[in-house]
Design an enzyme around this catalytic site. Structure first.
Site, short mmCIF file in Angstrom:
data_model
loop_
_atom_site.label_atom_id
_atom_site.label_comp_id
_atom_site.label_asym_id
_atom_site.label_seq_id
_atom_site.Cartn_x
_atom_site.Cartn_y
_atom_site.Cartn_z
N SER A 47 42.58 -4.14 20.72
CA SER A 47 42.65 -3.54 19.36
C SER A 47 41.58 -4.13 18.45
CB SER A 47 44.03 -3.80 18.76
OG SER A 47 44.99 -3.16 19.55
N ASP A 50 -0.48 -7.70 1.33
CA ASP A 50 0.00 -6.32 1.33
C ASP A 50 1.50 -6.26 1.63
OD1 ASP A 50 -0.67 -3.31 3.30
OD2 ASP A 50 0.22 -3.61 1.32
N HIS A 63 0.83 -1.22 0.00
CA HIS A 63 0.00 0.00 0.00
C HIS A 63 0.85 1.26 0.00
CE1 HIS A 63 -4.15 -1.41 0.26
NE2 HIS A 63 -3.63 -2.49 0.84
N1 LIG Z 1 45.68 1.91 25.68
C1 LIG Z 1 45.98 1.79 24.29
C2 LIG Z 1 46.10 0.36 23.82
C3 LIG Z 1 45.05 -0.18 23.06
C4 LIG Z 1 45.20 -1.49 22.56
C5 LIG Z 1 46.35 -2.25 22.86
C6 LIG Z 1 47.35 -1.68 23.65
N2 LIG Z 1 48.51 -2.35 24.02
C7 LIG Z 1 49.12 -3.36 23.31
N3 LIG Z 1 48.79 -3.79 22.09
N4 LIG Z 1 49.67 -4.80 21.75
C8 LIG Z 1 50.54 -5.02 22.80
N5 LIG Z 1 51.55 -5.90 22.94
C9 LIG Z 1 52.24 -5.87 24.11
N6 LIG Z 1 51.98 -5.03 25.14
C10 LIG Z 1 50.97 -4.14 25.00
N7 LIG Z 1 50.64 -3.26 26.01
C11 LIG Z 1 50.96 -3.38 27.36
C12 LIG Z 1 50.93 -4.61 28.01
C13 LIG Z 1 51.21 -4.66 29.41
C14 LIG Z 1 51.49 -3.50 30.14
C15 LIG Z 1 51.47 -2.26 29.46
O1 LIG Z 1 51.70 -1.14 30.15
C16 LIG Z 1 51.22 -2.22 28.09
C17 LIG Z 1 50.22 -4.10 23.81
C18 LIG Z 1 47.22 -0.36 24.14
#
Ligand SMILES: NCc1cccc(Nc2n[nH]c3ncnc(Nc4cccc(O)c4)c23)c1
Length: 222
Positions: free
Chosen positions: A173, A89, A41
């Protein structure tokens, strides 16, 4: 009568507005990729004009990042539908590639957004079994670009949230940053630092990439 309730924004991504010259005419809803179901409609007063279909909207007029106006490739009323009764419809519309993208606008600073993930929970690096969520306020690009923060590396295609205490971390991430029911950003590791207020969390904004996203989807859809 019971007052109607305002719908919570964007909880019904299937909801469609069938429009002519920008005016809402009828509702409809996605039943398959590229297919919207509505009522036959709805084509009565359109004297043969073809609808446009608005998807991803809450407001009909305000700009919203996931709002898209699509052309209709085919408009198919059920063969049994007619103007004399309500039988059969139904109307099927095949929506084509989106003809218009919403303007690309920054989320206002201090807007509280939410991010969810199975990323590590704290400096212990403990990895959760269940999904965690976090509410964080948006940080203005100017503050985030300060010399003592991300020092002018945050482009207009990125956005930041305050990382004091609660923050995203390893494994978060790729997840969505959701503000007022709309996915506005994608978590990026940036400097990989977690929970340090001097390194705000960074997100890739989605709005600047909608043409690229649609292009890939349309190509894939072929
Ligand atoms: N806050 C931003 C953000 C968003 C997404 C991922 C991330 N970090 C990370 N993405 N990949 C990683 N590989 C190893 N270590 C990493 N960060 C880490 C781990 C333990 C203690 C700390 O102070 C930092 C990350 C950080």
């Amino acid at each position: 009568t019971q007052p109607l309730l305002l719908a919570k924004p964007h909880l019904r991504p299937y909801m469609a507005s069938l429009q002519l010259d920008g005016q809402h005419i009828c509702g409809g809803f996605l039943i398959a990729k590229q297919w919207v179901l509505s009522a036959a409609h709805c084509t009565e007063e359109t004297d043969g004009k073809i609808f446009q279909v608005l998807l991803g909207a809450h407001s009909l007029t305000e700009p919203e990042p996931h709002k898209r106006l699509y052309r209709v490739r085919a408009q198919i009323p059920h063969p049994g539908s007619n103007i004399h009764n309500n039988k059969d419809d139904l109307l099927l519309l095949q929506v084509g590639p989106s003809s218009r993208h919403p303007p690309d606008r920054d989320v206002a600073p201090d807007t509280v957004c939410e991010v969810a993930g199975w990323g590590t929970i704290n400096h212990s690096g403990r990895r959760p079994d269940k999904l965690y969520q976090l509410e964080r306020p948006v940080l203005s690009r100017d503050v985030c670009n300060h010399r003592t923060r991300h020092d002018h590396t945050i482009t207009e295609k990125m956005m930041c949230t305050d990382s004091r205490r609660k923050d995203t971390c390893k494994g978060d991430s790729g997840g969505p940053l959701v503000c007022n029911g709309v996915a506005e950003g994608v978590v990026t590791a940036g400097s990989r630092v977690c929970g340090n207020y001097k390194k705000p969390a960074i997100y890739t904004r989605i709005a600047p990439y909608t043409a690229w996203i649609d292009g890939v989807i349309a190509a894939g859809a072929a």
